[in-house]
Write a protein that holds these residues in place. Sequence first.
Motif: not given
Length: 307
Positions: A122-123, A250-255
């Motif tokens: 989920r970018p 929208a999490t850090p991993h989504a970045l």
Amino acid sequence: MSLDISPAARDALARWLDHERALNGAAANTIRAYGRDVQGFLAFLADYHGAPTGMAHLRAVGLRDLRAWMAHERNRGIAPRSLARALSSVKGFYRWLARQEGFDPSPVLAARAPRFQRKLPRPLSEDAARAVLDDMGTGASTGWVAARDVAVATLLYGCGLRISEALSLTGADVPLGEVLRIRGKGGKERLVPVIAPARAAVQAYTAACPHQLTPEAPLFRGVRGGALNPRLIARAMEGARARLGLPATATPHALRHSFATHLLSAGGDLRAIQELLGHASLSTTQAYTAVDTARLMEVYEAAHPKA
């Protein structure tokens, strides 16, 4: 371990885990997961056959045993994804054990993993990703903490690092050059290009950080000077998400997901993106092609005059 597992079987499992740790570079969390998975399987065999699981039992395991175990796990509420991972662990153990003991592991290796729907990454959109980087330090208590949070987020989006990889950097890594050597999952190393904004963000942080950044110590620090807890970056991301009206995904991993998706959208080569991300399997990276296709269809359906 269960008392229904023979000393020989316990020893075989321990030796396999040592092999995976030493020769294949499996991470500590991976080793623990392997151990839990195989131990659970061995304990099931003991209960299923009504006798302690010994080496003779392991050599005689057939497809019926595997199916009974998987049915048992499903009845316990184990999700298909988790069961597929456990089966993969059991197969890995059996491949090694068969080489050691000289038997045919085909009945175990023939077991099919349960099907499950893979979750698509989920970018963020490109605009949202930029907005996050601009906003990331807004809620920080001090200027250097703000610079720190921005630097970490910029490494995640600009270089595609995992949060654990960004926080594993030390004072020896600065000032950042054009390429960064990263040790990822399983101890595998890769070279990651460092874009100018990431170098600038890290430089701004190091200039503002009040703690001495010695070569052997963590680069990113908490307020008291210890290694930065990843939860603090997650909280900073939560603040940015709330201020910008972004979804919970929208999490850090989504970045990191955004890094890969935006590269692919810009015409990046899938193999090259696999290497940049440090994925062991191309199939993992291919998930981003599904994301790209899904977005294309959304645009098509919204813009096509006949839609």
